[in-house]
Write an enzyme that holds these catalytic residues in place. Structure first.
Site, PDB file in Angstrom:
ATOM      1  N   LYS A   1       0.833  -1.168  -0.043  1.00 17.63           N
ATOM      2  CA  LYS A   1      -0.046  -0.074   0.011  1.00 17.63           C
ATOM      3  C   LYS A   1       0.800   1.442  -0.152  1.00 17.63           C
ATOM      4  CE  LYS A   1      -2.243  -0.701   4.123  1.00 17.63           C
ATOM      5  NZ  LYS A   1      -1.362  -2.001   4.344  1.00 17.63           N
TER       6      LYS A   1
ATOM      7  N   ARG B   1      -8.830   1.145   9.606  1.00 17.47           N
ATOM      8  CA  ARG B   1      -8.142  -0.318  10.058  1.00 17.47           C
ATOM      9  C   ARG B   1      -9.220  -1.087  10.577  1.00 17.47           C
ATOM     10  NH1 ARG B   1      -2.469   0.839   9.487  1.00 17.47           N
ATOM     11  NH2 ARG B   1      -1.251  -1.103   9.917  1.00 17.47           N
TER      12      ARG B   1
ATOM     13  N   ARG C   1      11.446  -5.850   4.120  1.00 20.19           N
ATOM     14  CA  ARG C   1      11.205  -4.645   4.661  1.00 20.19           C
ATOM     15  C   ARG C   1      12.005  -4.434   5.922  1.00 20.19           C
ATOM     16  NH1 ARG C   1       5.522  -1.961   5.271  1.00 20.19           N
ATOM     17  NH2 ARG C   1       5.475  -2.975   7.146  1.00 20.19           N
TER      18      ARG C   1
ATOM     19  N   ARG D   1      12.310  -1.749  10.912  1.00 16.24           N
ATOM     20  CA  ARG D   1      11.263  -1.434  11.791  1.00 16.24           C
ATOM     21  C   ARG D   1      11.078  -2.240  13.122  1.00 16.24           C
ATOM     22  NH1 ARG D   1       6.072   0.494   8.313  1.00 16.24           N
ATOM     23  NH2 ARG D   1       4.954  -0.634  10.005  1.00 16.24           N
TER      24      ARG D   1
ATOM     25  N   ARG E   1       0.873  -8.625  13.847  1.00 19.24           N
ATOM     26  CA  ARG E   1       0.423  -7.697  12.801  1.00 19.24           C
ATOM     27  C   ARG E   1      -0.657  -8.112  12.042  1.00 19.24           C
ATOM     28  NH1 ARG E   1       2.389  -2.852  11.195  1.00 19.24           N
ATOM     29  NH2 ARG E   1       3.396  -3.769   9.635  1.00 19.24           N
TER      30      ARG E   1
HETATM   31  P1  AMP Z   1       1.488   0.990   9.352  1.00 22.44           P
HETATM   32  O1  AMP Z   1       2.626   1.578   8.905  1.00 22.44           O
HETATM   33  O2  AMP Z   1       0.315   1.377   8.625  1.00 22.44           O
HETATM   34  O3  AMP Z   1       1.397  -0.700   9.131  1.00 22.44           O
HETATM   35  O4  AMP Z   1       1.211   1.322  10.827  1.00 22.44           O
HETATM   36  C1  AMP Z   1       2.081   0.991  11.930  1.00 22.44           C
HETATM   37  C2  AMP Z   1       1.256   0.851  13.148  1.00 22.44           C
HETATM   38  O5  AMP Z   1       0.682   1.982  13.483  1.00 22.44           O
HETATM   39  C3  AMP Z   1       0.189   0.050  13.312  1.00 22.44           C
HETATM   40  O6  AMP Z   1       0.640  -1.463  13.571  1.00 22.44           O
HETATM   41  C4  AMP Z   1      -0.571   0.448  14.492  1.00 22.44           C
HETATM   42  O7  AMP Z   1      -0.128   0.273  15.605  1.00 22.44           O
HETATM   43  C5  AMP Z   1      -0.601   2.030  14.070  1.00 22.44           C
HETATM   44  N1  AMP Z   1      -1.472   2.443  13.375  1.00 22.44           N
HETATM   45  C6  AMP Z   1      -1.612   2.981  11.965  1.00 22.44           C
HETATM   46  N2  AMP Z   1      -2.671   3.217  11.546  1.00 22.44           N
HETATM   47  C7  AMP Z   1      -3.484   2.870  12.211  1.00 22.44           C
HETATM   48  C8  AMP Z   1      -4.906   3.036  12.358  1.00 22.44           C
HETATM   49  N3  AMP Z   1      -5.632   3.471  11.374  1.00 22.44           N
HETATM   50  N4  AMP Z   1      -5.690   2.797  13.533  1.00 22.44           N
HETATM   51  C9  AMP Z   1      -5.069   2.005  14.763  1.00 22.44           C
HETATM   52  N5  AMP Z   1      -3.696   2.168  14.765  1.00 22.44           N
HETATM   53  C10 AMP Z   1      -2.803   2.594  13.591  1.00 22.44           C
END
Ligand code: AMP
Length: 193
Positions: free
Chosen positions: A16, A91, A130, A136, A147
Site C-alpha cells: 500500500k 483499519r 522490509r 522497523r 500484525r
Molecule cells: P502501518 O505503517 O500502517 O503498518 O502502521 C504501523 C502501526 O501504526 C500499526 O501497527 C498501528 O499500531 C498503528 N496504526 C497505523 N494506522 C492505524 C490505524 N488506522 N488505526 C490504529 N492503529 C494504526
C-alpha cells in the site's frame, strides 16, 4: 476535475505504502499514511508519540478515537484539496464508520477503495525484506505474525464493509512494483473517465 479520495486497503506488507507514494505523485494527491504520521510522533518523542510507541511496537492498533482525531485534522489541510490517498486508515469498522460520517458532514464522498490482494506467504516475504532494509521494530518475525492476526481480525472485515457499499475494487497485489502500479492506474483512470 473532481477531487479523488481513495482508500488503500490490504495487509501489512501488501504494498500500500509504495503504491500510495507513486499514485500520489502522479495524481498530485496527498499521501496520508497514519503509520508514517505516528512514527514521526514517536521519533519526535512528542506526548502522542510516547503514548503510542509501545502499542505500535507490539503490533497492536492504537485507539479508534485517537486515530480518527488525527485524520480529522489532516484531511482539512490545503494539500488535500485535490484529494488524498488514505494508506493504513481505516483499519477497523468503527474507523470506517467515522470516516463515512466525517465525509457526510462536509458533503463529500470516497471515490474508491482499492483492496490489494496478496497471499499471506508473499506478505511475510515482503515484511522480511522490509525488516532487513528499514529495521522497523514492528516488522520483527514475532510482531509480523501478530500484525497479520490483527489485520485478519480487525481490518479484513472492511473488505466486506466496502463491498456492501459498492466501493471496493480488488487489485492483484502480486508481482513487481511496476506491474502493480499499472493495475492501480487502470482503476484510477476509470474513475475520471
Ligand atoms: P502501518 O505503517 O500502517 O503498518 O502502521 C504501523 C502501526 O501504526 C500499526 O501497527 C498501528 O499500531 C498503528 N496504526 C497505523 N494506522 C492505524 C490505524 N488506522 N488505526 C490504529 N492503529 C494504526
Amino acid at each position: 476535475m473532481a477531487a479523488k479520495r481513495i482508500v488503500f486497503l490490504g495487509a501489512p506488507g501488501a504494498g500500500k505504502g509504495t503504491q500510495a507514494k507513486i499514485l500520489a505523485s502522479v495524481e498530485s494527491l496527498a499521501h496520508i499514511s497514519t503509520g508514517d504520521m505516528l512514527r514521526a510522533e514517536v521519533a519526535a518523542k512528542s506526548v502522542l508519540g510516547l503514548r503510542v510507541a509501545e502499542i505500535m511496537d507490539s503490533g497492536q492498533l492504537v485507539s479508534d478515537d485517537l486515530i480518527v482525531e488525527i485524520i480529522k485534522n489532516r484531511v482539512g489541510a490545503a494539500d488535500c484539496q485535490n484529494g488524498y490517498i488514505l494508506d493504513g486508515f481505516p483499519r477497523t469498522v468503527p474507523q470506517a464508520e467515522a470516516l463515512n460520517q466525517m465525509l457526510d458532514e462536509v458533503g463529500q464522498q470516497l471515490s474508491a477503495v482499492l483492496f490489494f490482494n496478496v497471499s499471506e506467504d508473499d506478505v511475510l516475504l515482503r515484511l522480511k525484506i522490509r525488516q532487513e532494509s528499514e529495521g522497523r521494530v514492528d516488522d520483527s518475525a514475532e510482531t509480523q505474525l501478530k500484525r497479520l492476526r490483527v489485520y485478519r481480525e480487525q481490518t479484513s472485515p472492511l473488505i466486506e464493509f466496502y463491498r456492501r457499499e459498492g466501493m471496493l475494487t480488488e487489485v492483484d497485489g502480486s508481482g513487481d512494483v511496476l506491474q502493480i502500479s499499472a493495475r492501480v492506474r487502470k482503476v484510477v483512470d476509470a474513475l475520471s473517465a
